[in-house]
Write a protein that holds these residues in place. Structure first.
Motif, short mmCIF file in Angstrom:
data_model
loop_
_atom_site.label_atom_id
_atom_site.label_comp_id
_atom_site.label_asym_id
_atom_site.label_seq_id
_atom_site.Cartn_x
_atom_site.Cartn_y
_atom_site.Cartn_z
N ASP A 187 26.42 13.10 26.88
CA ASP A 187 27.87 12.87 26.89
C ASP A 187 28.25 11.80 27.90
OD1 ASP A 187 28.32 14.71 24.91
OD2 ASP A 187 28.99 16.31 26.24
N GLN A 188 27.60 11.80 29.06
CA GLN A 188 27.88 10.79 30.08
C GLN A 188 27.45 9.41 29.60
OE1 GLN A 188 25.76 12.71 33.29
NE2 GLN A 188 27.67 13.34 34.30
N LEU A 189 26.30 9.32 28.97
CA LEU A 189 25.82 8.04 28.46
C LEU A 189 26.75 7.49 27.38
CD1 LEU A 189 22.03 8.90 28.25
CD2 LEU A 189 23.04 7.21 29.79
N ASP A 190 27.16 8.36 26.46
CA ASP A 190 28.04 7.92 25.38
C ASP A 190 29.40 7.48 25.89
OD1 ASP A 190 26.08 8.38 23.49
OD2 ASP A 190 26.82 10.37 22.93
N LEU A 191 29.96 8.23 26.85
CA LEU A 191 31.25 7.86 27.42
C LEU A 191 31.14 6.55 28.19
CD1 LEU A 191 34.19 8.35 28.06
CD2 LEU A 191 33.50 9.93 29.89
N ALA A 192 30.05 6.38 28.93
CA ALA A 192 29.87 5.13 29.67
C ALA A 192 29.80 3.94 28.73
CB ALA A 192 28.61 5.21 30.53
N ARG A 193 29.09 4.09 27.60
CA ARG A 193 29.03 2.99 26.65
C ARG A 193 30.42 2.65 26.11
NH1 ARG A 193 24.17 1.70 22.87
NH2 ARG A 193 23.70 0.78 24.91
N ALA A 194 31.20 3.66 25.76
CA ALA A 194 32.56 3.41 25.26
C ALA A 194 33.40 2.74 26.35
CB ALA A 194 33.20 4.71 24.80
N GLY A 195 33.28 3.21 27.59
CA GLY A 195 34.04 2.64 28.69
C GLY A 195 33.64 1.22 29.01
N TRP A 196 32.34 0.93 28.96
CA TRP A 196 31.86 -0.41 29.25
C TRP A 196 32.34 -1.40 28.19
CZ3 TRP A 196 30.80 -3.33 32.96
CH2 TRP A 196 29.94 -4.42 32.89
N HIS A 197 32.29 -1.01 26.94
CA HIS A 197 32.77 -1.88 25.88
C HIS A 197 34.28 -2.09 25.98
CE1 HIS A 197 29.10 -1.37 22.98
NE2 HIS A 197 28.75 -1.71 24.20
N ALA A 198 35.02 -1.04 26.34
CA ALA A 198 36.48 -1.16 26.47
C ALA A 198 36.84 -2.06 27.65
CB ALA A 198 37.10 0.22 26.63
N ARG A 227 41.13 9.77 25.75
CA ARG A 227 39.97 10.58 25.35
C ARG A 227 39.68 11.67 26.38
NH1 ARG A 227 34.83 7.10 23.41
NH2 ARG A 227 33.94 9.08 24.06
N ASP A 228 38.81 12.58 26.01
CA ASP A 228 38.28 13.57 26.93
C ASP A 228 37.30 12.86 27.86
OD1 ASP A 228 37.16 15.64 28.31
OD2 ASP A 228 36.39 16.72 26.55
N LEU A 229 37.63 12.78 29.13
CA LEU A 229 36.81 12.04 30.10
C LEU A 229 36.09 12.97 31.07
CD1 LEU A 229 39.28 9.13 30.99
CD2 LEU A 229 37.55 9.19 29.19
N PRO A 284 34.24 12.65 35.52
CA PRO A 284 35.57 13.16 35.91
C PRO A 284 36.41 12.22 36.75
CG PRO A 284 33.81 14.27 37.12
CD PRO A 284 33.14 13.47 36.04
N PHE A 285 35.82 11.21 37.39
CA PHE A 285 36.59 10.30 38.23
C PHE A 285 36.98 9.01 37.50
CE2 PHE A 285 33.45 12.33 41.25
CZ PHE A 285 34.31 13.35 41.61
N LEU A 286 36.54 8.88 36.26
CA LEU A 286 36.72 7.63 35.55
C LEU A 286 38.17 7.34 35.20
CD1 LEU A 286 35.35 5.18 34.20
CD2 LEU A 286 35.09 6.57 32.14
#
Length: 336
Positions: free
Chosen positions: A153-164, A179-181, A185-187
């Motif tokens: 979940d952390q890897l997938d969220l990081a990829r979405a965040g990096w692309h955004a 989204r559910d972050l 939790p600090f993002l």
């Protein structure tokens, strides 16, 4: 067991080195909250762009390019370690570095290498905790036992965040915040602070510019004190002294100056700087009449400040449609 410890910058790296934590150390040296991060580029191409940007337009970027190359080579060798441990904190700069690193790790084959994560926003017995730099080597060493495996979940969220973050349309980042972050939790708090450094509709200033202008109007005139007091107004620290001084310089050099400098006529800030350290620290800032009018809500600074800056993948240029932050509605708008 062989370990690679990755952390933000040299300060935290030196703490780890002085502690009882074993392993090699890779400091991630990049103030990612400013400058270009265009979409569609891999790590080698992006590192060249970052090295050139951080070197400045008038300096030879070869040393910076070599530093980034050495960093990237060490990262590419990460799978020869038994474990890679990311040591970070809650602030904006660290959260951006986490996005870049986890996105990269998602795209490589680890084989037997374990990936672990330490990310904190507090430490018992340190009431004014701002980051790992507040800790002693002995305190830092105690964090080893709280590391946890990086999750999918952390890897997938990081990829979405990096692309955004790197997208040319910042609404991608704004949508990410819905989204559910909880995996990082600090993002959310950090990225919202990033969006607040777009110019605001109400006065044409970024949050950082407004804070600096307000501090000077309230009587804080020395560059060093402005840096310290501006930090005190942040809850997700990200800006160093060099970046703060560049913001002061922008306010002084605006088409319609918002700050004046004594002895002047121009504010001298690094790099380059043609005065001594003592002369730099002796400079004093004061708000211009236009600066006071903007603070009072009687004028808008959009036409006063000439902008040519990058925030992630977004290039803000005066004279073109400009993304601006609508704080009342907590969103960005593209203003012609």
């Amino acid at each position: 067991m062989s370990v690679l410890n990755i952390t933000n910058g040299d300060g935290a790296a030196q703490l780890l080195q002085a502690s009882s934590v074993d392993g090699d150390i890779l400091p991630w040296r990049d103030p990612m909250h400013h400058g270009p991060f265009p979409a569609g580029l891999g790590l080698p191409e992006l590192s060249v762009i970052r090295a050139d940007y951080l070197s400045g337009p008038d300096d030879d970027p070869s040393a910076a390019r070599q530093g980034f190359q050495q960093r990237d080579d060490q990262l590419r060798d990460a799978n020869r370690y038994d474990e890679v441990v990311l040591w970070f904190e809650h602030d904006l700069l660290d959260q951006l570095q986490i996005l870049q690193l986890l996105d990269w790790f998602l795209g490589v084959d680890f084989d037997r290498t374990k990936l672990a994560f330490i990310c904190i926003d507090r430490f018992d017995g340190v009431p004014d905790f701002r980051g790992l730099g507040n800790l002693t080597p002995e305190q830092v060493a105690t964090l080893w036992d709280v590391r946890r495996p990086v999750t999918r979940d952390q890897l997938d969220l990081a990829r979405a965040g990096w692309h955004a973050f790197r997208a040319p349309d910042p609404r991608n980042l704004q949508r990410l915040l819905t989204r559910d972050l909880t995996a990082l939790p600090f993002l959310g708090r950090a990225l919202r602070r990033h969006l607040q450094d777009y110019p605001w509709l109400k006065d044409g200033l970024t949050r950082t510019e407004r804070q600096i202008l307000g501090l000077v109007a309230d009587g804080t005139s020395a560059p060093g004190r402005i840096f310290v007091e501006n930090m005190n107004r942040e809850d997700v620290l990200f800006m160093g002294d060099w970046s703060t001084f560049r913001h002061i310089d922008l306010l002084c050099r605006a088409k319609t100056p918002l700050l004046h400098c004594r002895p002047g006529p121009e504010f001298q800030c690094p790099p380059p700087m043609t005065i001594t350290r003592e002369e730099f620290l002796a400079q004093r800032l004061m708000p211009s009449e236009n600066g006071r009018r903007v603070l009072a809500g009687e004028a808008n600074a959009r036409g006063m400040i000439e902008r040519d800056i990058w925030l992630g993948g977004v290039h803000l240029v005066s004279g073109a449609p400009l993304w601006m932050w609508d704080d009342d509605n907590d969103r960005l708008e593209l203003i012609p």
